[in-house]
Every structure is written in C-alpha cells, then in structure tokens.
Design an enzyme around this catalytic site. Structure first.
Site, PDB file in Angstrom:
ATOM      1  N   ILE A  82       0.846  -1.193   0.000  1.00 40.69           N
ATOM      2  CA  ILE A  82       0.000   0.000   0.000  1.00 40.69           C
ATOM      3  C   ILE A  82       0.878   1.239   0.000  1.00 40.69           C
ATOM      4  CG2 ILE A  82      -1.884  -1.181   1.191  1.00 40.69           C
ATOM      5  CD1 ILE A  82      -1.143   0.443   3.710  1.00 40.69           C
ATOM      6  N   SER A  83       0.347   2.333  -0.524  1.00 42.18           N
ATOM      7  CA  SER A  83       1.034   3.613  -0.565  1.00 42.18           C
ATOM      8  C   SER A  83       2.329   3.471  -1.352  1.00 42.18           C
ATOM      9  CB  SER A  83       1.261   4.117   0.862  1.00 42.18           C
ATOM     10  OG  SER A  83       1.651   5.468   0.854  1.00 42.18           O
ATOM     11  N   ASN A  84       3.484   3.807  -0.783  1.00 37.99           N
ATOM     12  CA  ASN A  84       4.732   3.590  -1.505  1.00 37.99           C
ATOM     13  C   ASN A  84       4.951   2.120  -1.807  1.00 37.99           C
ATOM     14  OD1 ASN A  84       5.282   6.303  -1.479  1.00 37.99           O
ATOM     15  ND2 ASN A  84       7.001   6.195  -0.057  1.00 37.99           N
ATOM     16  N   GLY A 104       2.561   0.095  -2.518  1.00 41.62           N
ATOM     17  CA  GLY A 104       1.731  -0.151  -3.693  1.00 41.62           C
ATOM     18  C   GLY A 104       2.417   0.273  -4.968  1.00 41.62           C
ATOM     19  N   GLY A 120      -2.477  -1.347  -3.232  1.00 42.80           N
ATOM     20  CA  GLY A 120      -3.418  -0.489  -2.528  1.00 42.80           C
ATOM     21  C   GLY A 120      -2.937   0.941  -2.487  1.00 42.80           C
TER      22      GLY A 120
END
Length: 609
Positions: free
Chosen positions: A270-272, A274, A294
């Site tokens: 998720i985030s970085n 992701g 994500g």
C-alpha cells in the site's frame, strides 16, 4: 536454532536481480548468504510478536527492561507494535479481527539480512517470515514492500494477516528507506538486529554513510543514501522474492530447491509499497504471479498522471489557505484546529503577496487557492481529506526528504538548506539523547518529523515562517538551474511502465485519498496499462476511503471514512482464486463503502465486490 553469521549481499552476488528473461528454475545467487535467524513461538509469534490484539491496541509501546540497552527481541516487538499501529485501524469499534483481518498467533522463524542492489551505494533490509505451518504442497511467497518510508516491518499489517495463516511465507523489504537513523553527533548507526553501534565499529550497520567534516544532527537512508531508492522500487521487490526462495531452501532443506517455477509469488503493498509492487510488475520475466496494489504512489506520464513531488509541493503551498474555503463541518478536524487556523489565514495573506493566489481578504484568497487546486485536477474529496497532511505538516516533510532523494544529495547538501536533528521546544537543534537513539529504529516512520527528530529549516522567516522553504522546494520542480534539473531527473527515473503482459494486477484505492489522490496516481496507471493492451488489470475504487486507516481510530475520521485494508485482503482472496482456477478475475468496481458514523463498523458498511 542458533543465529548464523551475518553477511552482506554483494552487488556481484545479486547481479542477476535486474531482470530474468524466462521463469527461473533455480534459487537466486543469494543462496551463498548466511542470514540472521530467530525463532518465534511460546509466547512470541510472527504476526504480533506475542502481543495479540489487546497488546497492539495498547496506547503505550512495549517497554524495555533496561531503557539504556534494549535487547534485539524488545526492539523487534516494539517495531512490530509501531508498524501495526501506523497502518491498521485497531480501535475497538473498527472491526479489525472480527469483521476482517487476523491476529492469530503464528509461530515460525525469521530470516533477515542486508541486501544491496547492483550499483547502489548502501544496503537495504530484507526479512522473510516462515511459518512453522508453511505449506510445502502449495509453495507460496507474498512479497510486501514497506509503506511510506517505514522500516522492514512496515507492511506487516498488509501482508502477514492474509499470508501467514494460509501457510505462506512473507518477504519484506524496506526498499532502501527505513528507520536506520544515524546520529551524526554521537557517530552511531543501527545494526541488523536493531541495536545501535558506533559508525567506526565495522560489522553489520544498516546505514553507514560518509560523514562530512563537522556534520551534526540526524541522517537517514531515504534522504541521504544518494541512491534515489524510488527509482529501484521494483528491483527491491524482486530481490526480496529471490531472498525468500533462498530462505525457504534453508528452512526446508529436504524440499529444496525452491524456484520461481514451483513457488507462487504474489506482491502486495500500500502507498509507496503499492507503487513498488506496480514497478515490480513491469520487470521482465515470468517470476511474479499476481500483484495487489493499494492506494499506490505511482507516477505515469500522460492520462492525468502527476508525480508525488509535484502535487505535494503544490498542496504544501496552497492547501492551508484553500481549506478555509471549505465549511468546517465538512472537514475531519486536524490536530489543534484552533491553533492552526490562524496559520492558514497567514498563508492566504502571504500567498497573495507572493502572487500565488488572488483576493483582497482571507475569504477571497481561500476561494482563489481552492479554485487553483481544482483547476489542477484536485477533487473535492482529496482537498477535504488533505486536512491531516496539513495539520501534521506532512506535505513539507515529504517534499524535503524526496527532494534530497531525487537529487541524490548527501548529508549537509540539501539545496534548500534543510537538515534534521533532535530539537528543543523552541525548535532549535540539539544533540539526541541515548534513550531517543535507542528507540528510533523501532518507533520511527522513516521520515522526520517524529520520534524526537525534527526538520531544521534554515529559511524560516516571519510572517509565514515556512513559506520561504516551501517556495524553494517548489522551485526544484518548476524552476530553473542545476538543482532543479537534478531533482527533475530523479523524478523522471521513477516513472512506471505497463505491467508484464498476462500478469493479473488488481489496484485498490479510496476515492477520498488526500495524500495520494487517485486522480493523479492509480487512475492514470490503470488507463496507461489498458492503453498498452494489458487486459488483466482491474481497478477497485472504495467510496469514502482515505489514505490512513490508522486515523480512523479518531472519531472524526472513523465517522466519515471507510478502511481500505479489508479491500486489500479481499483483492488477495480474488487473485488467489483466479490463480487456483476457481474464479475469473473480478471486474472493476466502485464500492459503496461508508464510515461508521457514531457507532462501530458493521459488515454492511464494507460491502465486497
């Protein structure tokens, strides 16, 4: 099992990590490396370090027996506690452990090492969790790069609750960032086991940069390694997968070798993290079976894509003023709203004086800032959900660190004069204490400010104290000169390409994400991939989902926003069913998720597509 010698994965050993033209049939060259091995059972475990849900929910972190000398086991437990709480909504009404997710005790072993990509200046961490109940008949590795700039356990709440109870191993990487802070005053760094040690002591330091004469304060890998780690996120993911194959051969020598041909590999983040798994998806070779991304921080050219540094510096300048145009009852309240609102008003005035907005009074200036954001692609949802990023000064901290990383600047070289140090109450720098140093690796999120380390801004000046530094940071993106060219070149190196043909990719993103707005990131990525003919890319959008599940523990956020972790877990379920031949890939979905209002989360608020 005794701890084995610790070696560094050299560039020569891992030279094969860049690309693999065909699906591998042998474990990677990392097989020559002896990792550090620890066992976790009998009151300890892989998923929660023995804390369980109640321990993870505790407001105070697990304590050290001796604060002056925390043990590796204590540091690990606290790092896992911190990583869980930074990602998941563990509040009693949030539904974790009842409606979704698992915190069951999973005994097993951990294998950790320092790895180095070919051409990199510094190593990064890799760690593999192997459950005792690893399923040798359904060999499975879930690769989980850390979110944000977190340490190696930074994705434990994302991957482990799904993978470990299924008998899959989990491979983590800090992807060249993490919380291996260097105290420049005390000349200490962090060892592989999380303990601090002198920089000149040799051994297994995770980050040991060359120090300029007279350097003071704090250095950390994301800002000061000189490696621009984001450009290599995909290779970090693949290297962690290769390390996992080697680890499994060590854990189960009677079943070795473990290869990409006989071991399923799913990447999730998720985030970085992701963004990292999407960068891994573009690498050549049939080594990766599926990807779940994500709320990904991913940058593509065209289709409305914008790099994080672009929209973060824009938001840092304009969003404090623009939020005054949004009725207060439409905003989840930031920390200390009464204290920060005068700062927002000051930003309106200073932005008008600098020609960034128009208007003769605060209301007109706020409307102008809001209109400029909307004209540049920001949605109402993303502007409203930007409140915590403004309230916690997150935009500035991101911009400072990423400018340093993109430009590959070393310690003391930041083009806008920023630095990092422990600080006094008046924000003047000071030397860190031993207790602060001891806790950094376990507690820090990888980007100051936080955990006793703050930003030192050499350009601070009244009346709007942070504006001069922010204008300098923005000019590194849209200005001229060698430094701007250097930073833009680093950003260009992070552009994503389409995934490998035939690779199933499921992207999950909340419509209300104010830190990584989907209009600039996931939506352009999906459009780019489909324009390239990648017909196995799917896109789930969660209504009312924002970026920080952990913030949902605050009533004002939980009432308005739905968690996104349930949909990441569901996406993993769906790609697993597809790979098993039990179901087709799911279709795109706009999911009518909702916040919990004043009560606890109910299943109806989290419908599954």
């Amino acid at each position: 099992m005794p701890r084995l010698p610790i070696l560094l994965l050299s560039a020569a050993v891992l030279a094969a990590c860049g690309s693999t033209p065909e699906r591998s049939t042998a474990a990677s060259g990392a097989a020559a490396v002896e990792p550090r091995v620890t066992e976790h059972r009998d009151g300890d475990d892989l998923l929660t370090a023995g804390l369980g849900l109640d321990g993870l929910r505790a407001m105070a972190p697990p304590a050290w027996a001796d604060p002056t000398n925390p043990t590796p086991a204590e540091l690990r437990r606290r790092a896992i506690w911190s990583s869980w709480r930074g990602i998941a909504d563990l509040s009693p009404g949030g539904g974790y452990g009842s409606l979704y997710g698992s915190v069951q005790a999973v005994p097993g072993r951990e294998y950790s090492a320092l790895a180095r990509l070919p051409g990199a200046r510094h190593p990064h961490r890799v760690l593999v969790q192997v459950p005792d109940a690893f399923d040798l008949q359904r060999r499975c590795v879930v690769v989980a790069p850390a979110s944000g700039s977190r340490g190696v356990y930074g994705a434990i709440a994302v991957a482990a609750p799904w993978a470990l109870p299924r008998g899959c191993a989990v491979a983590y990487t800090d992807k060249g960032a993490g919380s291996d802070y260097v105290d420049l005053d005390a000349r200490t760094g962090v060892r592989l086991d999380g303990t601090t040690a002198p920089l000149d002591g040799g051994g297994d330091l995770a980050f040991a940069p060359e120090l300029p004469e007279g350097a003071t304060g704090v250095a950390f890998k994301h800002a000061h390694s000189g490696d621009n780690p984001e450009a290599d996120w995909g290779r970090h993911v693949k290297q962690a997968a290769e390390f996992a194959l080697d680890v499994l051969g060590r854990a189960f020598p009677h079943a070795a070798p473990f290869t990409f041909a006989d071991t399923r590999v799913i990447a999730v983040g998720i985030s970085n993290g992701g963004g990292a798994v999407l960068r891994a998806a573009e690498l050549e070779g049939d080594w990766l079976d599926a990807v779940v991304a994500g709320e990904p921080n991913v940058y593509v050219e065209g289709h409305g894509g914008r790099p994080l540094y672009d929209f973060a510096t824009e938001a840092a300048l304009l969003q404090p003023c623009a939020l005054l145009h949004v009725p207060a009852d439409e905003l989840p309240q930031p920390p200390l709203r009464a204290q920060v609102e005068p700062l927002w008003q000051a930003r309106c005035a200073s932005a008008a004086a600098a020609g960034l907005v128009e208007g003769a009074d605060t209301a007109a200036q706020a409307r102008s800032a809001y209109d400029r954001l909307r004209a540049n692609g920001w949605t109402d949802e993303a502007i409203r959900a930007g409140v915590p990023s403004v309230g916690f000064d997150l935009w500035r901290s991101v911009a400072v660190t990423y400018a340093s990383a993109y430009g590959r600047y070393g310690i003391g070289e930041h083009p806008c004069g920023f630095a990092f140090a422990a600080q006094n109450p008046d924000f003047t720098p000071r030397a860190a204490t031993a207790d602060e140093r001891n806790a950094w690796w376990a507690d820090a999120a990888g980007i100051p400010p936080g955990n006793g380390v703050g930003l030192v801004d050499s350009k601070v000046a009244p009346p709007d104290f942070t504006l001069p530094g922010l204008q300098c940071l923005r000019a590194l993106y849209d200005g001229q000169g060698a430094d701007a060219g250097r930073v833009r070149a680093g950003i260009a190196a992070t552009r994503a390409a389409a995934p490998r043909p035939g690779l199933p990719v499921l992207v999950v993103h909340g419509t209300d994400d104010g830190l990584i707005p989907p209009v600039f990131t996931s939506a352009p990525y999906v459009a780019m991939a489909r324009a390239a003919g990648r017909d196995q890319v799917r896109y789930w959008q969660g209504r009312s989902g924002e970026h920080f599940d952990a913030f949902l523990a605050f009533p004002a956020y939980g009432a308005r926003h739905a968690p996104m972790l349930p949909y990441v877990y569901a996406a993993l379920d769906r790609v697993e069913a597809y790979l098993d031949g039990r179901a087709p890939l799911p279709e795109d979905a706009l999911i009518p998720a909702s916040g919990r209002g004043l009560g606890a989360v109910e299943a109806a608020q989290l419908p599954m597509p």
